[in-house]
Design a protein around this motif. Structure first.
Motif, short mmCIF file in Angstrom:
data_model
loop_
_atom_site.label_atom_id
_atom_site.label_comp_id
_atom_site.label_asym_id
_atom_site.label_seq_id
_atom_site.Cartn_x
_atom_site.Cartn_y
_atom_site.Cartn_z
N LYS A 255 -13.39 -8.88 -9.50
CA LYS A 255 -13.00 -7.80 -10.41
C LYS A 255 -12.31 -6.72 -9.57
CE LYS A 255 -14.79 -4.33 -13.65
NZ LYS A 255 -16.03 -3.73 -14.25
N ASN A 256 -10.98 -6.70 -9.65
CA ASN A 256 -10.19 -5.73 -8.89
C ASN A 256 -9.90 -4.50 -9.73
OD1 ASN A 256 -10.03 -7.56 -6.76
ND2 ASN A 256 -8.18 -8.51 -7.56
N GLU A 257 -10.00 -3.33 -9.12
CA GLU A 257 -9.68 -2.08 -9.81
C GLU A 257 -8.57 -1.36 -9.06
OE1 GLU A 257 -13.00 0.38 -10.98
OE2 GLU A 257 -14.39 -1.29 -10.67
N ASN A 258 -7.54 -0.98 -9.80
CA ASN A 258 -6.42 -0.22 -9.24
C ASN A 258 -6.24 1.07 -10.02
OD1 ASN A 258 -4.59 -1.15 -6.99
ND2 ASN A 258 -4.85 -3.09 -8.09
N GLN A 259 -6.25 2.17 -9.32
CA GLN A 259 -5.95 3.47 -9.93
C GLN A 259 -4.74 4.04 -9.21
OE1 GLN A 259 -9.73 5.48 -9.41
NE2 GLN A 259 -10.35 4.99 -11.51
N THR A 260 -3.68 4.25 -9.95
CA THR A 260 -2.41 4.64 -9.35
C THR A 260 -1.84 5.87 -10.05
OG1 THR A 260 -1.91 2.33 -8.84
CG2 THR A 260 -0.09 3.87 -8.76
N THR A 261 -1.37 6.81 -9.25
CA THR A 261 -0.64 7.98 -9.75
C THR A 261 0.72 8.01 -9.07
OG1 THR A 261 -2.69 9.23 -10.04
CG2 THR A 261 -0.64 10.49 -9.98
N GLN A 262 1.78 8.07 -9.89
CA GLN A 262 3.13 8.08 -9.36
C GLN A 262 3.87 9.32 -9.87
OE1 GLN A 262 5.20 4.25 -9.18
NE2 GLN A 262 3.49 3.38 -10.33
N LEU A 263 4.58 9.99 -8.98
CA LEU A 263 5.35 11.18 -9.33
C LEU A 263 6.74 11.07 -8.73
CD1 LEU A 263 2.69 13.97 -8.62
CD2 LEU A 263 3.43 13.15 -10.86
N LYS A 264 7.72 11.56 -9.47
CA LYS A 264 9.09 11.56 -9.01
C LYS A 264 9.80 12.77 -9.61
CE LYS A 264 13.36 8.79 -9.23
NZ LYS A 264 13.94 7.52 -9.74
N ASP B 150 -18.61 -6.04 -4.52
CA ASP B 150 -19.48 -7.21 -4.62
C ASP B 150 -18.72 -8.46 -5.07
OD1 ASP B 150 -21.71 -5.68 -3.91
OD2 ASP B 150 -21.94 -4.98 -5.98
N GLY B 151 -17.54 -8.66 -4.50
CA GLY B 151 -16.81 -9.90 -4.77
C GLY B 151 -17.51 -11.07 -4.10
N LEU B 152 -17.67 -12.16 -4.80
CA LEU B 152 -18.37 -13.32 -4.27
C LEU B 152 -17.40 -14.48 -4.11
CD1 LEU B 152 -20.87 -14.89 -3.38
CD2 LEU B 152 -21.38 -15.31 -5.81
N ASN B 153 -17.26 -14.95 -2.88
CA ASN B 153 -16.45 -16.12 -2.58
C ASN B 153 -17.39 -17.23 -2.10
OD1 ASN B 153 -13.75 -17.41 -1.95
ND2 ASN B 153 -14.70 -17.46 0.08
N ARG C 213 -23.52 -24.65 2.34
CA ARG C 213 -22.97 -23.65 1.41
C ARG C 213 -22.72 -22.36 2.18
NH1 ARG C 213 -24.01 -25.52 -3.87
NH2 ARG C 213 -25.56 -27.21 -3.93
N LEU C 214 -21.61 -21.71 1.86
CA LEU C 214 -21.29 -20.41 2.44
C LEU C 214 -20.96 -19.45 1.31
CD1 LEU C 214 -20.60 -18.44 4.77
CD2 LEU C 214 -18.27 -19.37 4.72
N ASN C 215 -21.78 -18.40 1.18
CA ASN C 215 -21.51 -17.34 0.21
C ASN C 215 -21.03 -16.10 0.96
OD1 ASN C 215 -22.48 -18.94 -1.94
ND2 ASN C 215 -24.60 -18.34 -1.47
N THR C 216 -19.83 -15.63 0.63
CA THR C 216 -19.26 -14.45 1.29
C THR C 216 -19.16 -13.33 0.27
OG1 THR C 216 -17.99 -15.86 2.79
CG2 THR C 216 -17.34 -13.54 2.63
N PHE C 217 -19.91 -12.25 0.50
CA PHE C 217 -19.89 -11.08 -0.38
C PHE C 217 -18.91 -10.06 0.20
CE2 PHE C 217 -23.94 -13.20 -0.77
CZ PHE C 217 -24.13 -13.28 -2.15
N ASN C 218 -17.93 -9.70 -0.59
CA ASN C 218 -16.80 -8.91 -0.09
C ASN C 218 -16.72 -7.58 -0.81
OD1 ASN C 218 -14.42 -8.13 1.10
ND2 ASN C 218 -13.40 -10.11 0.78
N ASN C 219 -16.65 -6.50 -0.04
CA ASN C 219 -16.41 -5.16 -0.60
C ASN C 219 -15.20 -4.57 0.12
OD1 ASN C 219 -18.87 -4.24 -2.43
ND2 ASN C 219 -19.70 -5.45 -0.72
N VAL C 220 -14.25 -4.09 -0.68
CA VAL C 220 -13.01 -3.56 -0.11
C VAL C 220 -12.71 -2.20 -0.72
CG1 VAL C 220 -10.52 -3.92 0.19
CG2 VAL C 220 -12.08 -5.89 0.20
N GLY C 221 -12.36 -1.25 0.13
CA GLY C 221 -11.82 0.03 -0.30
C GLY C 221 -10.49 0.24 0.39
#
Length: 809
Positions: free
Chosen positions: A296-305, A333-336, A350-358
């Motif tokens: 579940k990816n979340e993107n919050q973007t603000t663009q100004l020009k 808590d992404g699970l691969n 079995r390999l469970n990889t729990f991924n957190n990215v900021g």
């Protein structure tokens, strides 16, 4: 100085001492100031001189060329008037007196105001997609807009190919984007299509453009309003895929007393489900490895020009443009999951990889531009000075859980922390000069210099459960600095001779690049490289009008693709312990020669036969350590790639209320190369069809139905399967034509995610991406302020080619 002297000699020998005088007025006998007066040859109607009346509607001119000519008199809101002149000699005195121009009819004026452009237009050197009034564009992202454009295919990673050729360059308002790879894909996925007015698709660009982009160029033209007074628009979108999404935006413009202030902004909140399943076959070991994730990816973007144009005089304009973008990408808590099976289906490990990215990132850019028009013939000088900075700071932690096939613990969990900081600075100066009538041809010439510096610092720390502290992993950490200078010059010439017209050009580019890779391992030696090379890039566009309805064209261009900054970076990025990605600092540029033969009927129906050959092809490949069961993605230079294509464009008007645009392409791609000890020669034949239908209904309703299908294709060294999409849209104009409500659905049948097949050497892999592509959107747009029509000034900054190559991961 030589050019100035040549112009002086030309003017002295070709013009005599003669004169012309006239005065223009309207039906009420009011003067028509600053009207356009064009002097054209009688023989072929080619433009010789352009002039303007003064503030009193008068024109006095001397030193006219000798020969037979006609005058065309033009003023906004009036019918053009054509006058045949007697043969002009050295002492001819022409007195035309007072001339009254007739106004355009009310009916014609209404048509001009209310008429809408077709969704797709075909030009000699480009295809134009008019986005602004499309119901299917509202609330979508620019990436989704590209996916439904003619001849464009976007793969699962956001790579864009055009007519079966990969490596298409993206321009924003005429400037090559410095972003590339995942960063460019993320930008396009977060740029609302509501901010786009047009897409220009150029399979074979001329030498006026940067030579980068062997797959052609797609120019994304953003909206900019130049109506008199205060005006603008606001929009809001609610969307629902697996998760809900929201966006809102505003465009503002104020134009008065020679100043034009403009700006736009948007806020986007996108939550998406990213799913992928991967099967790896180890035939010799009788094993099958299954890998899958749903993030579940979340993107919050603000663009100004924002910016301002100062119309210093009728002929001179000075402008400043600034823009910025702030983005926050989050994965929690992404699970691969990876499971090792025997060929009989018994789970071994079995390999469970729990991924957190900021991943916070931001960029900002500034542009100073100058434009001077010497006269009304089109002779002009433009100058652009640019600066841009991109900052990307990514932090992630991966917890790896090791289990046996029966879910019992195999060994202690491991934890890997990574911090990647990327900084890109870009500087550019660009000058273009157009001479519309010299030696019976139109000429264009220009210079460009750019300087780019990238600084990337990647650091890893790791530990096992039970360890007190993290350990700095010197072998995996790295500091990479890259600098690049590109200096370019070009010359273009174009002319129409009866039924024959041509445009030929030559561009030269000199590149100097240096890379420094600094390892953190004690006593290790830094890795460096230096490159210094010059290249020439010719282009030619020929057209012959066989008759009123039939024309033939032949196009040729030579182009270059340099490695993205991220692909040169030797960093390692992990999905899990068995799957990762690594850069290649030894990449060198690829070169492409392209030829197209085309036939156009009635200026709309076209047939295109194309051929392109690329050497030293920059190709995404997978490599594998079979003993360790590890697979990793990287880029390498293959020997060559050849593309053949046959395309048909069929804009068919079925009824007054029903119009269609249809594109059909047949592509064949052949790649030849070597990956380690394995010869690589994939071949793929692709059929592609796109069809869009627009229905203009009573009571201000408009319905759009469109879709595309492709039978498969070759992207880099990977073969992908069949796919396509069905898209629906409806809109209604309300609130005295100032408001528009749009409802659309994208990828209704959820068929736009083809499987990918990778098979060479020891590799035997099937990838099944399932993106969150089926989305329903409700959009409302409202226009406010003065809607009087006033043409906007088009301009491009000088940093576009470099921006397309920014890639931090």
């Amino acid at each position: 100085m030589k050019l100035i002297a040549l112009l002086l000699i030309f003017s002295i020998t070709a013009f005599g001492q003669n004169s012309l005088h006239l005065r223009l007025q309207d039906a009420n006998k009011e003067a028509l100031p600053f009207a356009t007066v064009l002097l054209k040859k009688t023989t072929d109607s080619s433009l010789v001189k352009g002039m303007n009346t003064d503030e009193n509607g008068e024109l006095r001119v001397t030193k006219l060329p000798l020969g037979k000519f006609t005058l065309t008199l033009q003023s906004t809101g009036f019918k053009p008037t054509k006058i045949a002149l007697d043969e002009i000699s050295a002492d001819t005195q022409i007195e035309l007196g007072v001339i009254t121009l007739q106004p355009l009819s009310t009916e014609l004026a209404e048509v001009k105001v209310t008429a809408t452009k077709p969704f797709i237009e075909k030009k000699l050197d480009k295809t134009i997609v008019n986005v602004e009034n499309s119901a299917m564009a509202a609330g979508n992202t620019t990436m989704e807009l590209l996916e439904r454009s003619p001849g464009v295919i976007v793969d699962k990673d956001g790579n864009i190919s055009l007519r079966g050729k990969s490596g298409a360059a993206i321009m924003i308002d005429g400037k090559i984007s410095y972003l590339s790879g995942a960063d460019l894909a993320n930008y396009l996925k977060n740029l609302p299509a509501d901010q786009v007015s047009q897409l220009e698709i150029m399979a074979n660009p001329s030498s006026r453009y940067d030579a980068a982009g062997t797959g052609g160029i797609i120019n994304i033209k953003l909206k900019k309003n130049s109506n008199i007074g205060l005006n603008g628009s606001a929009n809001a979108t609610l969307a629902q895929g697996v998760y809900s999404r929201q966006s809102t935006g505003v465009n503002l413009n104020y134009r008065k007393n020679g100043w034009n202030w403009f700006g736009n902004g948007s806020v986007v909140n996108r939550k998406m489900l990213e799913r992928n399943n991967l099967t790896r076959y180890f035939r010799a070991q009788n094993e099958v490895w299954e890998n899958g994730f749903a993030f579940k990816n979340e993107n919050q973007t603000t663009q100004l020009k924002g910016g301002v144009d100062w119309y210093y005089s009728k002929k001179t304009t000075v402008g400043i443009l600034v823009s910025g973008n702030i983005n926050q990408f989050t994965l929690r808590d992404g699970l691969n999951q990876t499971v090792q099976y025997t060929s009989a289906g018994t789970a071994l490990t079995r390999l469970n990889t729990f991924n957190n990215v900021g991943n916070p990132s931001h960029n900002y850019a500034a542009n100073f531009n100058f434009k001077h028009s010497y006269d009304s013939t089109g002779r002009e000088l433009t100058i652009d000075v640019d600066y841009a900075r991109f900052v990307d700071n990514s932090g992630s932690n991966l917890r790896s859980q090791f289990q046996r096939g029966d879910f019992s613990t195999l060994r202690a969990d491991s934890l890997l922390l990574n911090n990647a900081n990327s900084l890109v600075d870009q500087y550019s100066f660009k000058l273009d000069y157009v001479l519309p009538s010299f030696l019976k041809s139109k000429w264009g010439t220009g210079l460009k210099s750019s300087y780019v510096k990238t600084d990337n610092d990647l650091r890893f720390q790791g530990k096992n459960d039970g360890d007190a502290n993290f350990t700095f992993l010197t072998g995996q950490s790295n500091h990479f600095v890259y600098t690049e200078q590109i200096h370019a010059a070009y010359l273009n010439s174009e002319r129409a001779i009866g039924k024959f017209s041509y445009q030929i050009g030559l561009r030269g580019e000199w590149t100097v690049a240096d890379g420094l890779s600094q390892a953190y391992t004690a006593n290790s030696k830094d890795s460096t490289f230096h490159r210094d090379y010059a290249q020439l890039f010719p282009s030619a566009f020929l057209q012959y009008d066989l008759s009123k309805n039939h024309s033939l064209g032949l196009n040729y261009s030579r182009r270059i693709d340099r490695p993205s900054y991220g692909d040169l970076n030797p960093f390692v990025f992990f999905l899990d312990n068995y799957t990762f990605k690594v850069g290649n600092p030894m990449l060198t540029p690829q070169l492409t020669n392209s030829v197209e033969l085309n036939h156009t009927y009635m200026g709309a129906f076209s047939t295109i036969l194309g051929y392109s050959h690329t050497t030293n092809v920059i190709t995404e490949i997978l490599k594998q350590d079979t003993q360790a069961r590890k697979s990793y993605q990287t880029s390498a230079n293959m020997a060559e790639r050849t593309n053949y294509s046959l395309g048909f464009s069929l804009p068919i008007p079925i009824a007054k209320w029903w119009s269609t645009n249809n594109d059909i392409y047949f592509n064949r791609a052949e790649l030849v190369g070597k990956v380690e000890n394995a010869n690589l020669s994939p071949v793929n034949n692709q059929f592609y069809i796109s069809s869009n239908h627009i229905f203009t209904l009573p009571k201000a309703y408009r319905l759009e139905i469109g879709g595309n299908y492709f039978s498969g294709g070759l992207e880099s060294a990977f073969v992908f399967g069949a796919g396509g999409a069905l898209n629906l849209g409806v809109q209604k104009t309300i609130l005295n034509k100032r408001g528009v409500i749009r409802l659309n659905a994208q990828d209704v049948l959820l068929t736009s995610n083809p499987n990918v097949f990778i098979k060479y050497g020891d590799l035997d892999i099937i990838v099944r991406p399932r993106q969150d592509s089926r989305v329903v959107r409700l959009n409302f747009t409202y226009r406010f302020g003065n809607m009087a029509i006033k043409g906007a000034r088009e301009r491009a900054t000088g940093l576009e080619a470099e921006k397309s190559r920014v890639k931090s991961k």
